[in-house]
Motif scaffolding. Sequence first.
Motif, PDB file in Angstrom:
ATOM      1  N   ALA A   3       0.857  -1.181   0.000  1.00  0.00           N
ATOM      2  CA  ALA A   3       0.000   0.000   0.000  1.00  0.00           C
ATOM      3  C   ALA A   3       0.896   1.235   0.000  1.00  0.00           C
ATOM      4  O   ALA A   3       1.717   1.421   0.898  1.00  0.00           O
ATOM      5  N   LYS A   4       0.719   2.095  -1.010  1.00  0.00           N
ATOM      6  CA  LYS A   4       1.699   3.168  -1.199  1.00  0.00           C
ATOM      7  C   LYS A   4       1.156   4.318  -2.039  1.00  0.00           C
ATOM      8  O   LYS A   4       0.125   4.206  -2.716  1.00  0.00           O
ATOM      9  N   LEU A   5       1.934   5.423  -1.982  1.00  0.00           N
ATOM     10  CA  LEU A   5       1.764   6.569  -2.866  1.00  0.00           C
ATOM     11  C   LEU A   5       2.988   6.635  -3.763  1.00  0.00           C
ATOM     12  O   LEU A   5       4.124   6.569  -3.273  1.00  0.00           O
ATOM     13  N   VAL A   6       2.761   6.795  -5.053  1.00  0.00           N
ATOM     14  CA  VAL A   6       3.871   6.877  -6.003  1.00  0.00           C
ATOM     15  C   VAL A   6       3.717   8.149  -6.824  1.00  0.00           C
ATOM     16  O   VAL A   6       2.661   8.393  -7.416  1.00  0.00           O
ATOM     17  N   ALA A   7       4.786   8.974  -6.846  1.00  0.00           N
ATOM     18  CA  ALA A   7       4.777  10.210  -7.626  1.00  0.00           C
ATOM     19  C   ALA A   7       5.554  10.010  -8.921  1.00  0.00           C
ATOM     20  O   ALA A   7       6.664   9.474  -8.918  1.00  0.00           O
ATOM     21  N   ILE A   8       4.954  10.458 -10.022  1.00  0.00           N
ATOM     22  CA  ILE A   8       5.578  10.337 -11.343  1.00  0.00           C
ATOM     23  C   ILE A   8       5.737  11.734 -11.937  1.00  0.00           C
ATOM     24  O   ILE A   8       4.779  12.513 -11.979  1.00  0.00           O
ATOM     25  N   VAL A  62       9.466   9.412  -9.320  1.00  0.00           N
ATOM     26  CA  VAL A  62      10.414  10.248  -8.579  1.00  0.00           C
ATOM     27  C   VAL A  62      10.263  10.100  -7.071  1.00  0.00           C
ATOM     28  O   VAL A  62      11.125  10.570  -6.321  1.00  0.00           O
ATOM     29  N   LYS A  63       9.206   9.463  -6.624  1.00  0.00           N
ATOM     30  CA  LYS A  63       9.041   9.280  -5.182  1.00  0.00           C
ATOM     31  C   LYS A  63       8.066   8.137  -4.922  1.00  0.00           C
ATOM     32  O   LYS A  63       7.043   8.007  -5.603  1.00  0.00           O
ATOM     33  N   THR A  64       8.403   7.302  -3.947  1.00  0.00           N
ATOM     34  CA  THR A  64       7.503   6.236  -3.508  1.00  0.00           C
ATOM     35  C   THR A  64       7.425   6.275  -1.984  1.00  0.00           C
ATOM     36  O   THR A  64       8.445   6.256  -1.304  1.00  0.00           O
ATOM     37  N   ILE A  65       6.205   6.362  -1.477  1.00  0.00           N
ATOM     38  CA  ILE A  65       5.980   6.334  -0.032  1.00  0.00           C
ATOM     39  C   ILE A  65       5.157   5.095   0.299  1.00  0.00           C
ATOM     40  O   ILE A  65       3.962   5.026  -0.027  1.00  0.00           O
ATOM     41  N   VAL A  66       5.816   4.106   0.878  1.00  0.00           N
ATOM     42  CA  VAL A  66       5.101   2.912   1.349  1.00  0.00           C
ATOM     43  C   VAL A  66       4.543   3.244   2.726  1.00  0.00           C
ATOM     44  O   VAL A  66       5.272   3.694   3.614  1.00  0.00           O
ATOM     45  N   GLY A  90       7.481  10.624   4.918  1.00  0.00           N
ATOM     46  CA  GLY A  90       6.739   9.390   4.709  1.00  0.00           C
ATOM     47  C   GLY A  90       6.022   8.909   5.958  1.00  0.00           C
ATOM     48  O   GLY A  90       5.328   7.889   5.931  1.00  0.00           O
ATOM     49  N   SER A  91       6.161   9.630   7.061  1.00  0.00           N
ATOM     50  CA  SER A  91       5.457   9.235   8.281  1.00  0.00           C
ATOM     51  C   SER A  91       3.963   9.483   8.104  1.00  0.00           C
ATOM     52  O   SER A  91       3.553  10.389   7.364  1.00  0.00           O
ATOM     53  N   ALA A  92       3.165   8.687   8.787  1.00  0.00           N
ATOM     54  CA  ALA A  92       1.712   8.780   8.619  1.00  0.00           C
ATOM     55  C   ALA A  92       0.995   8.454   9.922  1.00  0.00           C
ATOM     56  O   ALA A  92       1.512   7.691  10.752  1.00  0.00           O
ATOM     57  N   VAL A  93      -0.181   9.062  10.093  1.00  0.00           N
ATOM     58  CA  VAL A  93      -1.016   8.789  11.262  1.00  0.00           C
ATOM     59  C   VAL A  93      -2.455   8.582  10.805  1.00  0.00           C
ATOM     60  O   VAL A  93      -2.871   9.108   9.772  1.00  0.00           O
TER      61      VAL A  93
END
Length: 398
Positions: free
Chosen positions: A145-150, A158-162, A210-213
């Motif tokens: 489960a992630k956010l990926v920036a293209i 250019v960025k992947t946040i798992v 990349g921290s999340a709550v």
Amino acid sequence: MRTRRFTRPALALAVSLAVAGPALLSAAAQAQPLTLSELASDRAIGQPEVVATFHGAMPTGVTVTQEGRIFVNFPRWGDDVPFTVAEVKGNQLTAYPNREINQPDDAKPGERFLSVQSVVADGQGRLWVLDTAAPGFAEPVKGGAKLVAIDLKTNKVVKTIVFPAEVIRSTTYVNDVRFDFRIGEAGVAYITDSSLSGTGGIIVVDLATGSAVRRLTGDRSTSPEKGFVPVVEGETLLQRHADGSTAPFSVASDGIALSPDGKTLYYSPLSSRYLYAISTALLRDPNVSEAQLSAAVQDLGEKGASDGLEADASGAVYAGDYERNSIRKREPGGEWRTIVHGPQILWPDTLSVGPDGYLYFTVNQLNRQPGFHAGKDLRQKPYALLRVRINAAPAPTR
């Protein structure tokens, strides 16, 4: 000979009948049976245009970039999905950013798109991909489960946040996302958890670290509305199993929109007709307790049962209405009005305000899926991407 005397009312009635008699006889003679097509019918509202049609998998998300490029996504819910993210060029689809990343691989959960639910252009030259990592609504693949920036100029990731394990539960289904780059070093993302079997909530992600709550987990505003019984195309919408058993249509927080100043987050459960709002400053503040946050939630009243939400630069909020084949607009003053309505608006899903003054939206017949009809697929291809002119610009993200 006895003379009959009439009272004034009786005389007036007699005269009116004498005058109207031929007309009544004429109307009766004309009362011939009509066909259904000759009767008054539900009127259409707005003038939607077809942008593209899809003859393969069912789409959910759509986004339009500042340059007018259009992207859509196809979650892996059971259809044959050769690529889960695509760019629309004319009426052709191209895997985006390439075919390799669209090939699911549980051995590389952070590197491949497993099942994408939403795509959002951020107004800063990037396309963000929200991967549920939960094909068929199964438990999310660990680390997927992630956010990926293209980058839209280079078409490169250019960025992947798992997402950290503590915000992704076994029942989590990340659904939609909005961005605000006025906050922190690199901005913040707000994401809905639209769990089908667990509790909903809002996930707040720091895009720099990349921290999340999780916030508002299980709150009434992020949970399916109690007693909610939707009726779509004249039929009560229930999960209908092949053995004849049924279960409620119960889906948590889904649609999400951010005000132009970034100070207010709007959201709604899929199984609800209510719109809620919360201060983003409170949402991000770790010193605000869950009880305090819940107390600060604004109930903005009924808007209709909607899937996607969107906001424009003027502060208006748009919401689909899947029970009424419509899209509605909430003016900045709070008044709702219907801007699109018609028989072809079969489950409006995701909404996106384009740079050209149009509101784009997918129509995917979600209610006709086999799970709602004892295994029988009632969807009729093609699915569609439509748009309607709203003469408004996208809400800014910076």
